[in-house]
Design an enzyme around this catalytic site. Structure first.
Site, PDB file in Angstrom:
ATOM      1  CD  GLU A 124      -3.003  -1.087   2.238  1.00  0.00           C
ATOM      2  OE1 GLU A 124      -4.173  -1.447   1.968  1.00  0.00           O
ATOM      3  OE2 GLU A 124      -2.639  -0.730   3.371  1.00  0.00           O
ATOM      4  CB  CYS A 382       0.168   7.009  11.485  1.00  0.00           C
ATOM      5  SG  CYS A 382       1.650   6.448  12.335  1.00  0.00           S
TER       6      CYS A 382
END
Length: 411
Positions: A124, A382
């Site tokens: 990703e 994150c």
């Protein structure tokens, strides 16, 4: 005028992208140094006196013009283009899925073809548009071996390292999709900076531990910062590590980009649990490596990342310990509200507590911005990245990890 340009209508229209070369045995020219590219051309019969010129041509077409098809190289002879097509590729990875968050954050699931006897793998890559800049979060490994307890990627077994080509291809593809190369257009509805580059910053904060893939990361970042190519300033490239101490020294000496440390705790006992690599490289060794990082100043600081976990590391005693730990290191402290993911047992600190923590650190003279969560709705924030490539057998994974440990002097 706003620094963020919102194109309308907002409905996303996928733009045509080059098709990946499936199961292609042809090597890619992407990710080769100039010397390696020259050697590859000579091996295919390019005359010695032409090699330097041909490398310069290819470098410009690949990294300045951003082409992914040799036939687009208008100033390269037809015979040369046919030779290149026969022996090499500059194709982009396949886009398996593209998701766009409500806040404009964009996440690509990319598939790379097999390596040797392996299988295709997926990683990703995330683009985060902000006022005045656009940041690309790039992966360095498929999965991760570090098993940080609060990180979603850490629940995905390590499959393999990415090559320099695969690391750079994430940047090339993002610039393709965002219209950041000449003669390219972004999909309608794309949120991005109104002026300048669409990808102005690059952070090695995606899947994996970059310093457990040092050579490929080094090659990719030196090419990304090459002034005659992609030309990203080293001050706009940040490498984030959980604390592979020997390679922190090498990063400063051999790459010279900005450094970020995934810290998250100020006591060894807690960090051993949150970031298990701390058992090998405890805080004192990590801080010594940070203090020795070349070129540190108030204008060139190390970023320390600190995820805020409710009742775990968010007390004012922790804040006091953080100030003491970083004493003498030009630092910026990024406080990261914990981003939830399926199956986690952690909770994000209360916002009031995060602000108290930030104020305490700020009063001691440290910049302590609270990072605005981006892309949570598409699991792009994150600590939320994870792909489905978990195909390495346990014996292969353990052997691979043992090799990495041996290469870094671990017991």
């Amino acid at each position: 005028m706003s620094a963020i340009d919102v194109m309308t209508p907002s409905k996303l229209k996928p733009m045509p992208v080059s098709q990946p070369v499936e199961l292609s045995p042809k090597p890619s020219l992407i990710g080769l140094t100039r010397e390696e590219m020259g050697a590859a051309l000579k091996e295919k019969g390019v005359a010695d006196k032409q090699v330097k010129m041909r490398v310069s041509q290819l470098w410009n077409w690949i990294y300045v013009r951003g082409v992914s098809d040799f036939d687009a190289m208008a100033n390269v002879s037809k015979d040369m283009r046919e030779m290149l097509k026969a022996h090499f590729t500059i194709a982009r990875p396949e886009i398996v899925e593209e998701q766009v968050s409500n806040d404009g954050t964009r996440k690509w699931l990319l598939r790379f073809p097999p390596r040797g006897a392996g299988r295709p793998v997926e990683v990703e890559t995330v683009y985060i548009p902000e006022e005045g800049r656009g940041t690309l979060c790039v992966s360095s490994q498929v999965g991760c071996s570090l098993t940080c307890s609060f990180c979603h990627t850490g629940t995905q077994r390590l499959v393999r390292n990415l090559t320099a080509e695969e690391i750079l291809s994430q940047l090339l593809l993002a610039r393709d999709r965002l219209g950041d190369f000449p003669d390219r257009e972004a999909p309608q509805g794309t949120i991005m900076p109104a002026e300048g580059r669409k990808v102005s910053n690059m952070v090695m904060m995606g899947m994996g531990e970059p310093l457990y893939n040092f050579e490929s990361v080094k090659t990719a970042l030196l090419i990304a910062s090459d002034g005659d190519g992609l030309s990203l300033s080293k001050r706009r490239i940040t490498l984030s590590t959980s604390g592979v101490v020997p390679e922190i020294y090498r990063t400063g000496d051999e790459i010279g980009v900005m450094l970020a440390i995934s810290l998250h705790a100020v006591r060894d006992d807690l960090r051993d649990m949150l970031v298990p690599i701390n058992k090998k490289y405890p805080l004192k060794e990590l801080m010594d490596a940070c203090r020795a990082y070349p070129g540190l100043s108030n204008a060139r600081r190390i970023t320390f990342e600190y995820v805020m976990l409710k009742g775990v590391n968010d007390s004012l005693e922790d804040a006091k310990g953080l100030i003491q730990l970083l004493k003498g290191i030009p630092s910026k402290i990024n406080l990261i509200p914990f981003n939830p993911w399926p199956g986690t047992n952690y909770q994000c600190s209360d916002w009031e507590q995060i602000e108290k923590f930030a104020d305490f650190i700020n009063a001691a003279g440290y910049a302590s911005p609270i990072r605005t969560p981006r892309g949570r709705d598409i699991l792009a924030a994150c600590g939320q990245l994870k792909s489905d490539s978990e195909r390495m057998r346990k014996t292969e994974r353990l052997a691979f990890e043992a090799m990495m440990i041996a290469n870094h002097g671990e017991d």
